[in-house]
Motif scaffolding. Structure first.
Motif, PDB file in Angstrom:
ATOM      1  N   ASP A   1      -1.905   9.329  -8.231  1.00  9.55           N
ATOM      2  CA  ASP A   1      -1.520   8.150  -8.817  1.00  9.55           C
ATOM      3  C   ASP A   1      -1.237   6.938  -8.001  1.00  9.55           C
ATOM      4  OD1 ASP A   1      -1.954   9.905 -11.004  1.00  9.55           O
ATOM      5  OD2 ASP A   1       0.213   9.980 -11.478  1.00  9.55           O
ATOM      6  N   TYR A   2      -1.151   5.752  -8.599  1.00 14.85           N
ATOM      7  CA  TYR A   2      -0.549   4.846  -7.733  1.00 14.85           C
ATOM      8  C   TYR A   2      -0.150   3.636  -8.928  1.00 14.85           C
ATOM      9  CZ  TYR A   2      -4.745   1.557  -7.984  1.00 14.85           C
ATOM     10  OH  TYR A   2      -5.883   0.947  -8.460  1.00 14.85           O
ATOM     11  N   HIS A   3       0.908   2.710  -8.518  1.00 18.63           N
ATOM     12  CA  HIS A   3       1.165   1.698  -9.540  1.00 18.63           C
ATOM     13  C   HIS A   3       0.971   0.318  -8.609  1.00 18.63           C
ATOM     14  CE1 HIS A   3       3.763   4.457 -11.853  1.00 18.63           C
ATOM     15  NE2 HIS A   3       3.772   5.268 -10.772  1.00 18.63           N
ATOM     16  N   LEU A   4       0.527  -0.598  -9.378  1.00 18.32           N
ATOM     17  CA  LEU A   4       0.006  -1.857  -8.704  1.00 18.32           C
ATOM     18  C   LEU A   4       0.453  -3.005  -9.562  1.00 18.32           C
ATOM     19  CD1 LEU A   4      -3.503  -2.866  -7.223  1.00 18.32           C
ATOM     20  CD2 LEU A   4      -2.407  -4.201  -8.845  1.00 18.32           C
ATOM     21  N   THR A   5       1.110  -4.137  -9.005  1.00 19.51           N
ATOM     22  CA  THR A   5       1.506  -5.217  -9.319  1.00 19.51           C
ATOM     23  C   THR A   5       0.793  -6.231  -8.729  1.00 19.51           C
ATOM     24  OG1 THR A   5       3.578  -4.489  -9.753  1.00 19.51           O
ATOM     25  CG2 THR A   5       3.379  -6.937  -9.949  1.00 19.51           C
TER      26      THR A   5
ATOM     27  N   TRP B   1      -0.694  -2.428 -13.445  1.00 21.48           N
ATOM     28  CA  TRP B   1      -1.308  -1.353 -14.010  1.00 21.48           C
ATOM     29  C   TRP B   1      -1.048  -0.082 -13.023  1.00 21.48           C
ATOM     30  CZ3 TRP B   1      -5.100  -4.505 -11.147  1.00 21.48           C
ATOM     31  CH2 TRP B   1      -5.398  -4.125 -10.027  1.00 21.48           C
ATOM     32  N   PHE B   2      -1.139   1.081 -13.973  1.00 23.11           N
ATOM     33  CA  PHE B   2      -0.901   2.447 -13.397  1.00 23.11           C
ATOM     34  C   PHE B   2      -2.303   3.119 -13.563  1.00 23.11           C
ATOM     35  CE2 PHE B   2      -0.753   6.888 -14.559  1.00 23.11           C
ATOM     36  CZ  PHE B   2      -0.175   7.637 -13.286  1.00 23.11           C
ATOM     37  N   GLN B   3      -2.592   3.532 -12.035  1.00 22.11           N
ATOM     38  CA  GLN B   3      -3.970   4.096 -11.907  1.00 22.11           C
ATOM     39  C   GLN B   3      -3.707   5.901 -11.797  1.00 22.11           C
ATOM     40  OE1 GLN B   3      -7.294   2.852 -12.007  1.00 22.11           O
ATOM     41  NE2 GLN B   3      -7.472   5.270 -11.954  1.00 22.11           N
ATOM     42  N   PRO B   4      -4.251   6.490 -12.695  1.00 17.90           N
ATOM     43  CA  PRO B   4      -4.020   7.784 -12.361  1.00 17.90           C
ATOM     44  C   PRO B   4      -4.716   8.561 -11.530  1.00 17.90           C
ATOM     45  CG  PRO B   4      -4.672   7.459 -14.792  1.00 17.90           C
ATOM     46  CD  PRO B   4      -4.776   6.126 -13.916  1.00 17.90           C
TER      47      PRO B   4
ATOM     48  N   LEU C   1       4.644   2.186   0.167  1.00 18.03           N
ATOM     49  CA  LEU C   1       4.763   1.017  -0.332  1.00 18.03           C
ATOM     50  C   LEU C   1       3.920  -0.001   0.420  1.00 18.03           C
ATOM     51  CD1 LEU C   1       8.616   0.649  -0.873  1.00 18.03           C
ATOM     52  CD2 LEU C   1       6.859   1.236  -2.678  1.00 18.03           C
ATOM     53  N   MET C   2       2.898  -0.777  -0.055  1.00 19.50           N
ATOM     54  CA  MET C   2       2.304  -1.624   0.728  1.00 19.50           C
ATOM     55  C   MET C   2       1.566  -2.963  -0.103  1.00 19.50           C
ATOM     56  SD  MET C   2      -1.265   0.909   0.709  1.00 19.50           S
ATOM     57  CE  MET C   2      -2.103  -0.015   1.801  1.00 19.50           C
ATOM     58  N   LEU C   3       1.342  -3.920   0.843  1.00 21.75           N
ATOM     59  CA  LEU C   3       0.736  -5.109   0.321  1.00 21.75           C
ATOM     60  C   LEU C   3      -0.611  -4.881   0.540  1.00 21.75           C
ATOM     61  CD1 LEU C   3       3.132  -7.830   1.451  1.00 21.75           C
ATOM     62  CD2 LEU C   3       2.770  -6.847  -0.851  1.00 21.75           C
TER      63      LEU C   3
ATOM     64  N   VAL D   1       1.516  -2.198  -3.879  1.00 17.28           N
ATOM     65  CA  VAL D   1       1.115  -1.085  -4.347  1.00 17.28           C
ATOM     66  C   VAL D   1       2.069  -0.006  -4.052  1.00 17.28           C
ATOM     67  CG1 VAL D   1      -0.808   0.824  -4.437  1.00 17.28           C
ATOM     68  CG2 VAL D   1      -1.478  -1.840  -3.955  1.00 17.28           C
ATOM     69  N   TYR D   2       2.382   0.823  -5.056  1.00 16.66           N
ATOM     70  CA  TYR D   2       3.402   1.938  -4.598  1.00 16.66           C
ATOM     71  C   TYR D   2       2.689   3.374  -4.956  1.00 16.66           C
ATOM     72  CZ  TYR D   2       6.861   5.513  -5.625  1.00 16.66           C
ATOM     73  OH  TYR D   2       7.469   6.677  -5.715  1.00 16.66           O
ATOM     74  N   TRP D   3       2.399   4.014  -3.915  1.00 14.62           N
ATOM     75  CA  TRP D   3       1.785   5.179  -3.966  1.00 14.62           C
ATOM     76  C   TRP D   3       3.142   6.525  -3.701  1.00 14.62           C
ATOM     77  CZ3 TRP D   3      -3.501   5.847  -3.940  1.00 14.62           C
ATOM     78  CH2 TRP D   3      -4.197   4.384  -3.385  1.00 14.62           C
ATOM     79  N   PRO D   4       3.115   7.019  -4.800  1.00  9.72           N
ATOM     80  CA  PRO D   4       4.068   8.225  -4.727  1.00  9.72           C
ATOM     81  C   PRO D   4       3.888   9.312  -3.857  1.00  9.72           C
ATOM     82  CG  PRO D   4       3.634   7.954  -7.020  1.00  9.72           C
ATOM     83  CD  PRO D   4       2.873   7.112  -6.159  1.00  9.72           C
ATOM     84  N   ASP D   5       2.640   9.563  -3.876  1.00  9.74           N
ATOM     85  CA  ASP D   5       1.888  11.050  -2.974  1.00  9.74           C
ATOM     86  C   ASP D   5       1.154  10.329  -2.130  1.00  9.74           C
ATOM     87  OD1 ASP D   5       3.453  12.691  -4.511  1.00  9.74           O
ATOM     88  OD2 ASP D   5       2.475  12.278  -6.251  1.00  9.74           O
TER      89      ASP D   5
END
Length: 89
Positions: free
Chosen positions: A21-25, A52-55, A3-5, A73-77
């Protein structure tokens, strides 16, 4: 996972991709985000609260249109950034 800013200054980034993938707000500022094959002029304006979701492995570009843009930003991997000219592995 991470998890990061992330803070960007005004400007357009270079085309790049990430292994996962990542998830961004978007928290602050105005941005555009578009994938390879799309054009910046067609990308919608993103304001605070936009998501947005970035594959992973998809080449994309980001632009911060205000003095600063702040993102959560959330990076699951695995978290990495590779320029589009770099061979994908």
């Amino acid at each position: 996972s991470d998890l990061m800013l992330v803070k960007f200054k005004k400007g357009i980034g270079r085309p790049h991709y990430h292994s996962s993938d990542y998830h961004l707000t978007l928290l602050q500022g105005t941005m555009k985000h578009w994938a390879e094959g799309e054009h910046e002029d067609d990308a919608k304006l993103l304001s605070p609260g936009s998501y947005w979701f970035q594959p992973g492995s998809q080449v994309h570009t980001d632009a911060c249109l205000t003095d600063e843009c702040l993102m959560f930003v959330y990076w699951p991997d695995k978290r990495d950034t590779k320029l589009a000219e770099t061979p994908r592995k």
